[in-house]
Design a protein around this motif. Structure first.
Motif, PDB file in Angstrom:
ATOM      1  N   LYS A   1     -15.657 -12.892  -7.767  1.00 18.04           N
ATOM      2  CA  LYS A   1     -14.337 -12.329  -7.508  1.00 18.04           C
ATOM      3  C   LYS A   1     -13.626 -13.088  -6.388  1.00 18.04           C
ATOM      4  O   LYS A   1     -12.410 -13.292  -6.456  1.00 18.04           O
TER       5      LYS A   1
ATOM      6  N   TYR B   1      -3.819  -6.843  -4.591  1.00 16.98           N
ATOM      7  CA  TYR B   1      -3.010  -5.636  -4.761  1.00 16.98           C
ATOM      8  C   TYR B   1      -2.455  -5.645  -6.175  1.00 16.98           C
ATOM      9  O   TYR B   1      -1.946  -6.665  -6.633  1.00 16.98           O
ATOM     10  N   THR B   2      -2.526  -4.506  -6.856  1.00 16.38           N
ATOM     11  CA  THR B   2      -1.984  -4.394  -8.208  1.00 16.38           C
ATOM     12  C   THR B   2      -1.152  -3.119  -8.314  1.00 16.38           C
ATOM     13  O   THR B   2      -1.461  -2.105  -7.681  1.00 16.38           O
TER      14      THR B   2
ATOM     15  N   TRP C   1       1.096  -8.083  -9.166  1.00  9.69           N
ATOM     16  CA  TRP C   1      -0.079  -8.337  -8.355  1.00  9.69           C
ATOM     17  C   TRP C   1       0.270  -9.251  -7.185  1.00  9.69           C
ATOM     18  O   TRP C   1       1.253  -9.989  -7.214  1.00  9.69           O
TER      19      TRP C   1
ATOM     20  N   LYS D   1      -2.445  -0.651  -5.587  1.00  9.68           N
ATOM     21  CA  LYS D   1      -3.867  -0.406  -5.361  1.00  9.68           C
ATOM     22  C   LYS D   1      -4.493  -1.689  -4.822  1.00  9.68           C
ATOM     23  O   LYS D   1      -4.288  -2.769  -5.378  1.00  9.68           O
ATOM     24  N   MET D   2      -5.263  -1.562  -3.740  1.00  8.40           N
ATOM     25  CA  MET D   2      -5.937  -2.715  -3.155  1.00  8.40           C
ATOM     26  C   MET D   2      -7.387  -2.755  -3.638  1.00  8.40           C
ATOM     27  O   MET D   2      -8.086  -1.745  -3.590  1.00  8.40           O
ATOM     28  N   THR D   3      -7.793  -3.920  -4.121  1.00  3.18           N
ATOM     29  CA  THR D   3      -9.171  -4.134  -4.539  1.00  3.18           C
ATOM     30  C   THR D   3      -9.719  -5.311  -3.756  1.00  3.18           C
ATOM     31  O   THR D   3      -9.148  -6.411  -3.802  1.00  3.18           O
TER      32      THR D   3
ATOM     33  N   THR E   1     -15.584  -8.408  -3.715  1.00  4.08           N
ATOM     34  CA  THR E   1     -16.899  -8.083  -3.155  1.00  4.08           C
ATOM     35  C   THR E   1     -18.017  -8.991  -3.657  1.00  4.08           C
ATOM     36  O   THR E   1     -19.144  -8.878  -3.181  1.00  4.08           O
TER      37      THR E   1
ATOM     38  N   SER F   1       0.830  -1.209   0.000  1.00  2.46           N
ATOM     39  CA  SER F   1       0.000   0.000   0.000  1.00  2.46           C
ATOM     40  C   SER F   1       0.861   1.254   0.000  1.00  2.46           C
ATOM     41  O   SER F   1       0.626   2.181  -0.773  1.00  2.46           O
TER      42      SER F   1
ATOM     43  N   CYS G   1      -8.385  -9.669  -0.730  1.00  2.59           N
ATOM     44  CA  CYS G   1      -8.133  -8.581  -1.664  1.00  2.59           C
ATOM     45  C   CYS G   1      -7.000  -8.928  -2.624  1.00  2.59           C
ATOM     46  O   CYS G   1      -6.278  -9.903  -2.437  1.00  2.59           O
TER      47      CYS G   1
END
Length: 122
Positions: free
Chosen positions: A33, A69-70, A58, A24-26, A29, A19, A67
């Protein structure tokens, strides 16, 4: 010898650095996914070339943060620099601890009449 970190310890160590480095953390949901995330290699940084041939990095964590991360090359380089700095600080802390322990042992030897020092003649 130190034991290897648990998966949760590994995630807790790496994810804040990702971070901070600009990844970017996604969060997953939806069920779809979540399933896709669980199918990915876990808790290790991987990459793929984008359409221009540039690496895109990633890191998947389906167990703890649920999550993905990318990040691009700049974020990955920043992460590597942070890891290096963390490793260097750890090494310096270990060296300082060893030096302090050696100094304490030396001080204890000087205070101990039965320890190192001249032999008593009887």
């Amino acid at each position: 010898m130190a034991q290897p970190p648990t998966p949760q310890q590994r995630a807790n160590k790496i994810e804040p650095m990702l971070s901070a480095a600009g990844f970017k953390m996604t969060v997953a949901t939806t069920d779809q996914k979540t399933q896709q995330l669980a199918a990915m290699p876990q808790l290790s940084i991987k990459y793929y070339p984008d359409k221009d041939g540039n690496p895109q990095y990633w890191f998947a964590d389906s167990q703890f943060c649920h999550c993905l991360y990318t990040g691009g090359q700049a974020a990955y380089q920043q992460y590597k620099q942070m890891r290096f700095q963390q490793h260097l600080a750890s090494e310096q802390q270990t060296t300082a601890q060893e030096q302090m322990e050696a100094a304490q042992e030396e001080q204890m030897d000087m205070m101990n009449p039965w320890g190192a020092g001249p032999m008593w003649v009887y």
